[in-house]
Write an enzyme that holds these catalytic residues in place. Sequence first.
Site, PDB file in Angstrom:
ATOM      1  N   ASP A   1       3.611  -0.842  11.950  1.00  0.00           N
ATOM      2  CA  ASP A   1       3.593  -2.122  12.666  1.00  0.00           C
ATOM      3  C   ASP A   1       4.860  -2.963  12.473  1.00  0.00           C
ATOM      4  O   ASP A   1       4.838  -4.162  12.681  1.00  0.00           O
ATOM      5  CB  ASP A   1       2.349  -2.928  12.250  1.00  0.00           C
ATOM      6  CG  ASP A   1       2.295  -3.194  10.749  1.00  0.00           C
ATOM      7  OD1 ASP A   1       3.143  -2.650  10.015  1.00  0.00           O
ATOM      8  OD2 ASP A   1       1.408  -3.944  10.312  1.00  0.00           O
TER       9      ASP A   1
ATOM     10  N   THR B   1       5.112   2.179   5.999  1.00  0.00           N
ATOM     11  CA  THR B   1       3.706   1.812   6.169  1.00  0.00           C
ATOM     12  C   THR B   1       3.028   2.822   7.084  1.00  0.00           C
ATOM     13  O   THR B   1       3.598   3.230   8.101  1.00  0.00           O
ATOM     14  CB  THR B   1       3.485   0.394   6.759  1.00  0.00           C
ATOM     15  OG1 THR B   1       2.106   0.268   7.139  1.00  0.00           O
ATOM     16  CG2 THR B   1       4.326   0.094   7.978  1.00  0.00           C
TER      17      THR B   1
ATOM     18  N   ASP C   1       6.102  -5.121   5.609  1.00  0.00           N
ATOM     19  CA  ASP C   1       6.595  -6.475   5.886  1.00  0.00           C
ATOM     20  C   ASP C   1       6.485  -7.395   4.673  1.00  0.00           C
ATOM     21  O   ASP C   1       7.333  -8.268   4.481  1.00  0.00           O
ATOM     22  CB  ASP C   1       5.910  -7.080   7.118  1.00  0.00           C
ATOM     23  CG  ASP C   1       4.401  -7.055   7.021  1.00  0.00           C
ATOM     24  OD1 ASP C   1       3.860  -6.390   6.109  1.00  0.00           O
ATOM     25  OD2 ASP C   1       3.753  -7.712   7.854  1.00  0.00           O
TER      26      ASP C   1
ATOM     27  N   GLY D   1       0.848  -1.196   0.000  1.00  0.00           N
ATOM     28  CA  GLY D   1       0.000   0.000   0.000  1.00  0.00           C
ATOM     29  C   GLY D   1       0.880   1.241   0.000  1.00  0.00           C
ATOM     30  O   GLY D   1       1.885   1.289   0.714  1.00  0.00           O
TER      31      GLY D   1
ATOM     32  N   ARG E   1       0.779  -4.964  -4.862  1.00  0.00           N
ATOM     33  CA  ARG E   1       0.991  -6.021  -3.869  1.00  0.00           C
ATOM     34  C   ARG E   1       1.422  -7.324  -4.549  1.00  0.00           C
ATOM     35  O   ARG E   1       1.107  -8.423  -4.076  1.00  0.00           O
ATOM     36  CB  ARG E   1      -0.284  -6.240  -3.058  1.00  0.00           C
ATOM     37  CG  ARG E   1      -0.709  -5.037  -2.227  1.00  0.00           C
ATOM     38  CD  ARG E   1      -1.776  -5.416  -1.210  1.00  0.00           C
ATOM     39  NE  ARG E   1      -2.407  -4.259  -0.604  1.00  0.00           N
ATOM     40  CZ  ARG E   1      -1.895  -3.573   0.409  1.00  0.00           C
ATOM     41  NH1 ARG E   1      -0.734  -3.936   0.912  1.00  0.00           N
ATOM     42  NH2 ARG E   1      -2.540  -2.527   0.908  1.00  0.00           N
TER      43      ARG E   1
ATOM     44  N   ARG F   1      -4.662  -2.122   9.881  1.00  0.00           N
ATOM     45  CA  ARG F   1      -4.655  -3.584   9.788  1.00  0.00           C
ATOM     46  C   ARG F   1      -4.771  -4.217  11.182  1.00  0.00           C
ATOM     47  O   ARG F   1      -5.702  -3.883  11.883  1.00  0.00           O
ATOM     48  CB  ARG F   1      -3.403  -4.039   9.047  1.00  0.00           C
ATOM     49  CG  ARG F   1      -3.564  -5.415   8.469  1.00  0.00           C
ATOM     50  CD  ARG F   1      -2.639  -5.669   7.321  1.00  0.00           C
ATOM     51  NE  ARG F   1      -3.349  -5.567   6.061  1.00  0.00           N
ATOM     52  CZ  ARG F   1      -2.771  -5.316   4.889  1.00  0.00           C
ATOM     53  NH1 ARG F   1      -1.486  -5.095   4.831  1.00  0.00           N
ATOM     54  NH2 ARG F   1      -3.480  -5.276   3.796  1.00  0.00           N
TER      55      ARG F   1
ATOM     56  N   ASP G   1       0.733   1.970   8.853  1.00  0.00           N
ATOM     57  CA  ASP G   1       0.297   1.172  10.006  1.00  0.00           C
ATOM     58  C   ASP G   1       1.305   1.217  11.164  1.00  0.00           C
ATOM     59  O   ASP G   1       0.951   0.925  12.301  1.00  0.00           O
ATOM     60  CB  ASP G   1       0.079  -0.292   9.604  1.00  0.00           C
ATOM     61  CG  ASP G   1      -0.934  -0.447   8.486  1.00  0.00           C
ATOM     62  OD1 ASP G   1      -1.751   0.472   8.291  1.00  0.00           O
ATOM     63  OD2 ASP G   1      -0.893  -1.487   7.789  1.00  0.00           O
TER      64      ASP G   1
HETATM   65  O1  F6P Z   1      -1.093  -1.518   5.128  1.00  0.00           O
HETATM   66  C1  F6P Z   1      -1.616  -0.275   4.790  1.00  0.00           C
HETATM   67  C2  F6P Z   1      -3.107  -0.335   4.626  1.00  0.00           C
HETATM   68  O2  F6P Z   1      -3.573   0.960   4.331  1.00  0.00           O
HETATM   69  C3  F6P Z   1      -3.868  -0.924   5.821  1.00  0.00           C
HETATM   70  O3  F6P Z   1      -4.006  -0.018   6.882  1.00  0.00           O
HETATM   71  C4  F6P Z   1      -5.161  -1.326   5.172  1.00  0.00           C
HETATM   72  O4  F6P Z   1      -5.786  -2.374   5.857  1.00  0.00           O
HETATM   73  C5  F6P Z   1      -4.710  -1.778   3.809  1.00  0.00           C
HETATM   74  O5  F6P Z   1      -3.458  -1.186   3.560  1.00  0.00           O
HETATM   75  C6  F6P Z   1      -5.657  -1.397   2.706  1.00  0.00           C
HETATM   76  O6  F6P Z   1      -5.191  -1.967   1.538  1.00  0.00           O
HETATM   77  P1  F6P Z   1      -5.714  -1.630   0.076  1.00  0.00           P
HETATM   78  O7  F6P Z   1      -5.005  -0.384  -0.365  1.00  0.00           O
HETATM   79  O8  F6P Z   1      -5.319  -2.812  -0.719  1.00  0.00           O
HETATM   80  O9  F6P Z   1      -7.186  -1.400   0.153  1.00  0.00           O
END
Ligand code: F6P
Length: 344
Positions: free
Chosen positions: A129, A125, A103, A10, A72, A171, A127
């Site tokens: 994390d 990220t 990660d 992301g 991804r 997440r 997040d």
């Molecule tokens: O890991 C970053 C993040 O924004 C998370 O917080 C969220 O769950 C996910 O990616 C959303 O992913 P996507 O952009 O595939 O909807």
Amino acid sequence: MRIGLLTGGGDCPGLNAVMRAVVRKGERTYGDTFLGFHDGWRGVIDADAEELGVEAMRGTLPRGGSIIGSSRTNPFKEPGGPEAVAATLARFEVDALIAIGGDDTLGVADRLHATGVRVVGVPKTIDNDLSATEVTFGFDTAVQIATDAIDRLHTTAQSHHRVLVVEVMGRHAGHIATHAGLAGGAAMILIPEIPYDVTAVCDALVARRALGNFASIVVVAEGAKPAEGSEVLVSDEVDQFGHVRLGGVADQLAHQIEARTGFETRSVVLGHVQRGGSPTAYDRVLATRFGIGAIDAVHDGAFGSMVALRADQIVRVPLAEAVGEPKLVDPALYNGVAEVFFGG
Ligand code: F6P
């Protein structure tokens, strides 16, 4: 050296700032040339890349997203993926790769390093994390965006004497929720690390109203779940890294709060707004420091490592360490600080 850059997973604010720093020091100090692979590992598999230089990176410091795109894609889930990566690196005569990601992206980098690919990682990220670094760039911006939104929601919640349930990303970690909830003065913060009890949430809101506070903000992390239940999913389809799509807990909770308390309640999902737009000053500086650290690591031959922030210093840690256990919210912050402001 000829160095490949990629941004995976992301996106988040600060990706361009990292690349700008890498390219500036690489070109001006070391005489390097750069290739930016499009859309993360997808561009490496498909040999899809563009030349990057100091001129190409001008004006990108405040720009959100990634100018080379992100995805991804997992080479280990694509038929012939690792072989295609090796072929592309040989074809473009790439001496080293700098992989900017979370990660998942760094896990791929670690596995490729084991096969002989010369790679350095940069932690990214919203997040926050990753346990190997105290902070990832993008997190501060996401928290600021969520805090600004909560500030706005306070005024409309007050006008209508409502409860507003605000869903934030993160997440399986509650860092964004905890920080934005604290900064935004939430009456309650619910995080994945601590399953919640709907009755206790409602009791706290009722007690708060009894004190004369008719508006309440509840911040809920997308991965939060009730003690007797599970995470709420948009879809149970998984991506190439095995992730489900989280989303919808705020709506579910808002209905439960309204049904149990009788308080008018609305839900708001901040979603990808938290990932968009310009990085904060903090994230621009951190991203720039990581970029300088990464290009120096390449020239020191520190392959298989990731740059990290520890005690305000940029250090190198093994990629394997970076992709180990996720970093979760510190109870000292959640229970010791945030909880003091719950309810009344
Ligand atoms: O890991 C970053 C993040 O924004 C998370 O917080 C969220 O769950 C996910 O990616 C959303 O992913 P996507 O952009 O595939 O909807």
